[in-house]
Design an enzyme around this catalytic site. Structure first.
Site, short mmCIF file in Angstrom:
data_model
loop_
_atom_site.label_atom_id
_atom_site.label_comp_id
_atom_site.label_asym_id
_atom_site.label_seq_id
_atom_site.Cartn_x
_atom_site.Cartn_y
_atom_site.Cartn_z
N CYS A 2 0.84 -1.19 0.00
CA CYS A 2 0.00 0.00 0.00
C CYS A 2 0.88 1.25 0.00
O CYS A 2 2.08 1.17 0.26
CB CYS A 2 -0.90 0.05 1.24
N ARG A 17 -4.91 6.98 0.77
CA ARG A 17 -4.00 5.89 0.44
C ARG A 17 -4.42 5.16 -0.82
O ARG A 17 -5.57 5.27 -1.29
CB ARG A 17 -3.96 4.93 1.61
#
Length: 331
Positions: A2, A17
């Site tokens: 991520c 994100r």
């Protein structure tokens, strides 16, 4: 894998994100109002708390967030930390919270990064799973407000550590101090073509041909590994320029920064037939609570406004993620 990001444009601040996984979880945009109680396995619960919005799964009336922002302007995201992460057993004298409870506790209680730092002084992240079918996810966390960011990691060697993050980004392995030092290797990368006018390759090196714009960035790493993504997203964020300070321009720029480390299907094989992709990208305005997202199959930006809900309620609100491709036909 991520990538987390905190970004400011003018007086507006955004936090969000990319979620990069080979599994497309059936997430919703989940809003937990102030009076929905949070219960914790080995600590006192929170009967009332700050309201939270983010992507997550609701299991047994409990919101399992991948990331979130609260109504006070604090954001927090959990990112994979597979190798270094270590959760300890319950420790006497500590505030014992499981990894799936940390976000709810911090965003539920804290309004700023400084308040979160104080809470972490006595926290132990335990090795307790949500259920027998849901083992603890190895994570570290990016936490940001309008003024600063921190990274929280717990390892066997160092215990729980809180690091100031002046770059306002986070990816995955290794530990944060490595990423910070690793940026030094790219100190000569530049967004200016002029900085590429002289070579330091060797004394009396022959004249070289300028190949066009962007040559100053030729040293940036291009891999999908977490070390390369950290360098690239830090460079992109730190050099980002918005044409104006409108909400539209700001949120577009936020998603453009995240797209610099976007994972395309087929490029990162986890095992035969399975590929890690950017399942969704999201970002929230920390001042207004408006939460934006795109998905791999739907690049149109969709928004959910935290403050349009009854935040004094005790019932979780979920909005199904819009996954179908939307195309605007012009003729």
């Amino acid at each position: 894998m991520c990538t987390g990001l905190s970004f400011a444009n003018g007086n507006s601040h955004y936090f969000g994100r990319n979620l990069d996984l080979e599994i497309d979880y059936p997430v919703d945009v989940v809003i937990t109002p102030r009076n929905h109680p949070f219960r914790f396995r080995n600590a006192d619960g929170l009967k009332t708390h700050n309201a939270i919005i983010g992507m997550g799964l609701v299991q047994n009336d409990y919101p399992l967030y991948f990331e979130g922002v609260n109504d006070k302007g604090l954001g927090m995201a959990g990112l994979a930390f597979w190798t270094s992460c270590h959760y300890f057993p319950v420790q006497e004298g500590k505030l014992n919270l499981a990894s799936f409870e940390i976000l709810q506790y911090i965003l539920g209680k804290c309004s700023t990064v400084e308040e979160a730092k104080e809470e972490f002084k006595n926290i132990n992240i335990t090795n307790v799973g949500f259920s027998s079918a849901m083992a603890p996810s190895p994570l570290h966390w990016l936490i940001s407000d309008a003024n600063s960011s921190i990274v929280v990691e717990q390892t066997e060697a160092h215990g729980l550590m809180v690091y100031d993050d002046p770059f306002n980004v986070l990816t995955n392995e290794p530990e944060f101090p490595f990423h910070e030092k690793n940026l030094s290797f790219y100190c000569n990368v530049s967004n200016h073509l002029e900085n590429f006018s002289e070579t330091r390759f060797a004394p009396n090196f022959p004249d070289f041909i300028k190949m066009g714009a962007g040559m100053g960035t030729s040293g940036l790493p291009g891999g999908l590994d977490s070390m390369s993504r950290f360098v690239r997203v830090a460079f992109t964020r730190l050099n980002s320029v918005c044409s104006n300070e409108t909400e539209e321009c700001s949120i577009q720029q936020f998603f453009h920064i995240l797209s610099s480390v976007y994972q395309t299907n087929g490029c990162d094989q986890v095992k035969p037939g399975e590929y890690e992709v950017t399942q969704y990208s999201c970002g929230a305005n920390l001042e207004t609570g408006r939460f934006y997202y795109t998905t791999y199959s739907n690049q149109s930006i969709t928004a959910v406004d935290l403050h349009k809900e009854d935040l004094d309620s005790d019932r979780i609100v979920s909005y199904p993620v819009k996954r179908d491709l939307r195309v605007e036909l012009q003729n």
